[in-house]
Scaffold this active site. Sequence first.
Site, PDB file in Angstrom:
ATOM      1  CB  SER A   1      44.516  47.255  41.573  1.00 37.99           C
ATOM      2  OG  SER A   1      45.564  46.850  41.446  1.00 37.99           O
TER       3      SER A   1
ATOM      4  CG  ASP B   1      46.096  48.357  33.551  1.00 36.40           C
ATOM      5  OD1 ASP B   1      47.236  48.584  34.331  1.00 36.40           O
ATOM      6  OD2 ASP B   1      45.210  47.982  34.360  1.00 36.40           O
TER       7      ASP B   1
ATOM      8  CG  HIS C   1      46.114  49.765  37.470  1.00 37.45           C
ATOM      9  ND1 HIS C   1      45.784  48.294  37.026  1.00 37.45           N
ATOM     10  CD2 HIS C   1      46.325  49.668  38.915  1.00 37.45           C
ATOM     11  CE1 HIS C   1      45.808  47.754  38.017  1.00 37.45           C
ATOM     12  NE2 HIS C   1      45.842  47.940  38.881  1.00 37.45           N
TER      13      HIS C   1
END
Length: 247
Positions: free
Chosen positions: A76, A198, A226
């Site tokens: 991320s 996502d 995610h």
Amino acid sequence: MMFAHGYGCDQGMWRYVAPQFSEEFRILTFDHVGSGGSDSNAFDPAKYATLKGYAEDVIEIAREASVQGGIFVGHSVSAMIGVLAAIDAPELFDELVLVCPSPYFLNDGDYLGGFTQGDIDELLASMSNNYAAWSNTMAPAIIGNADRPELGQELASAFCRMDPAIAGTFARATFTSDNRPDLPKVSARTLVLQCRDDILAGEHIGAYVASQVPDASLVILDATGHCPNLSAPHAVNEAIKAFVGSP
């Protein structure tokens, strides 16, 4: 092999992934300042107002550990933190693995980051008003996999362990940074791992990142949400093994 966790998480998020590489590589995991077991007293709002502050920490940790030509795995927001670190100190990492990256969350002309400025303003305001409620609402949506509610609960618990003031500063840095101009500067060989469904980084975002980094490949995982390091670690492990094992 250095693993960096995403927003609101901690190094425990790699517990199903990092050990799979411990026989071949020396493993480094850590908590960003303000996350997990880190020393929150080390948090400097000015330094960490942008992702560059976190990238400086990655460089410092890697140099302290005598990393040379290593592999950086960032999930991320840490994908972009790793990009910045690799640009500023290219000798540290020969390879990058970017898990569900997003270089910019805002829509901008033909670029669809997924959010409007109003969306981001509302998100940050919601966090400021009631961080615990925001965490418990957003975590299940971020992680997806509604049939496995324990995953959302784990992420929400991780969010709630952060100091709300630190969490707000980190969120602002995460959701307002534009790292698109940085992607072509990456010299490290790069793997982009992307999931389906996502809500933070759609498949087109992964494809964009892979297209902008000079030596990058894209793998769409058999995973949703995610956080595939929690929801689909086997798929993550297999993709990374294929990447680091190839010429």
